[in-house]
Design an enzyme around this catalytic site. Sequence first.
Site, PDB file in Angstrom:
ATOM      1  N   ARG A   1      28.713 -50.443  47.740  1.00 46.14           N
ATOM      2  CA  ARG A   1      29.138 -50.455  46.340  1.00 46.14           C
ATOM      3  C   ARG A   1      30.593 -50.886  46.239  1.00 46.14           C
ATOM      4  NH1 ARG A   1      31.317 -45.571  43.512  1.00 46.14           N
ATOM      5  NH2 ARG A   1      31.372 -45.975  41.268  1.00 46.14           N
TER       6      ARG A   1
ATOM      7  N   THR B   1      27.019 -39.103  42.816  1.00 40.41           N
ATOM      8  CA  THR B   1      28.158 -38.278  42.419  1.00 40.41           C
ATOM      9  C   THR B   1      28.172 -36.908  43.098  1.00 40.41           C
ATOM     10  OG1 THR B   1      27.961 -39.289  40.213  1.00 40.41           O
ATOM     11  CG2 THR B   1      29.624 -37.590  40.507  1.00 40.41           C
TER      12      THR B   1
ATOM     13  N   LYS C   1      23.311 -47.081  34.672  1.00 39.09           N
ATOM     14  CA  LYS C   1      23.899 -45.793  35.025  1.00 39.09           C
ATOM     15  C   LYS C   1      23.670 -44.832  33.859  1.00 39.09           C
ATOM     16  CE  LYS C   1      27.947 -45.723  36.940  1.00 39.09           C
ATOM     17  NZ  LYS C   1      29.398 -45.975  37.156  1.00 39.09           N
TER      18      LYS C   1
ATOM     19  N   ARG D   1      40.163 -42.854  26.715  1.00 42.12           N
ATOM     20  CA  ARG D   1      41.246 -42.025  27.221  1.00 42.12           C
ATOM     21  C   ARG D   1      42.308 -41.806  26.150  1.00 42.12           C
ATOM     22  NH1 ARG D   1      40.770 -41.984  32.811  1.00 42.12           N
ATOM     23  NH2 ARG D   1      39.549 -43.685  33.713  1.00 42.12           N
TER      24      ARG D   1
END
Length: 496
Positions: free
Chosen positions: A35, A275, A217, A76
């Site tokens: 990845r 994850t 995802k 953010r």
Amino acid sequence: MKRQRHSRILATLGPASSTPERIRELFEAGADVFRLNFSHGTHEDHAARYHTIRQIEKETGRSIGILMDLQGPKLRVGKMKDGRVTLETGQKFRLDLDPAEGTSQRAYLPHPEIFAALEDGTDLLLDDGKLRLRVDSFGPDFAETTVMVGGPLSDRKGVNVPGVVLPISPLTEKDLIDLKFGLELGVDWVALSFVQRPGDIREARELIGDKAWIMAKLEKPQALEHLEEIVQLCDGVMVARGDLGVEVPPQRVPVLQRQIVRTARAAGRPVVVATQMLESMITSPVPTRAEASDVATAIYSGADAVMLSAESASGQFPLEAVSIMDSIIKEIENDPSWRTILEANHSTAEASTADAICCALRRVASILEPATNVAYTTTGFSALRASRERPIAPILALTPRVETARRLSLAWGVHAVPCEDVSDLGEMIDHATDMAAQHEFAQAGDTIVMIAGVPFGTSGRTNLLHVATVPQKYVRSIATIKKPCPSSTMGKVFCI
């Protein structure tokens, strides 16, 4: 480089795993797909890693998949005064479009699309859910909130809006630049972040076409409302438990993981569990027992692959992380109950000729116990439908397209080999037995089961199943023909 396991390992490359020597060590330790995380690093960094992988592929003769992971729209807050402020539980706090440094009373949130999607009572999560704000009132350029869970807030921390579909594309301007670069480079998979709706996959497909396979995802709970349609539209699925675990209660994550894996398996789409699988190995040479059990749970559920993130990209023990993950997978697949669980979770096949053939392949293989199954495939369709059935013996996928072989390196139980195409049944049988022996999946006298599509060379037409026996060693090259080989199945193979 035959793997002695069915499930695959996806390893992220980064500062701790960028040298040619280290990447090769990771591959030899068990990494099947690499990845490239475009949230970090430069194009030059990723290009260097890409070319190193391709050189290793050339030297070892095993197809290696490369997945580029797009950053997606990262929401953010802006910079804070002195880099950090503290929010107290119960206080009022404002988010707005003023780019001035944030204070303990307000912060810059440069995402008007968030304000456009808010409702009174909406929760906003900051810094991976460590802080929680409740929206009291809002407008097109601000939100007045109450701090429900306080704590420190520093520069550029992430913002999550659980329960809300945001009117944004999963592809930012940065992503479009990165995507163009990655496709020109020749990546095999594109992981699309922040998928919320089926239209996100369609948007990406228009840009990517058939240059790479798309992995969705799943990190937004809104995507799960359209799970089956999203799975049908993409080529693979990733259970991105990091952001998903921020927006849903922790106790829901295992349930959703199981739901996603089952849906992807039923559709025949490769599914990756990702994850924090071996998170402690970022700083420790061994995982916790809970982490080993987490990997095991994914393997027992039939996931195609498990992924290492920071463990292999920036951790202190990247090689150990891959090696231990490889060992865990092998241990689970040697457990007799593993096969029982896979069979119990097997889903009903589609009413199609291809699935009927692949169901027959699984049944025939369970009775004859062949050394290997062989799938002739151009686009990867036949190999993926065979993989969906989770047969006992490995699947040797033979394809005339090197890009198909690389993409299939992520699929459960598939060992893909690029090779010349075949034109008739006799050539198919001879070629399959030859390749099975050459790649050490079978030896003389072993049974193999093969599937293909007739007429040969026609994509998506899996309609043939054949059982053959591997003959004694022979040489197929016409340059060395001296006499017909009596062990040839169809009289098309010659030996010296």
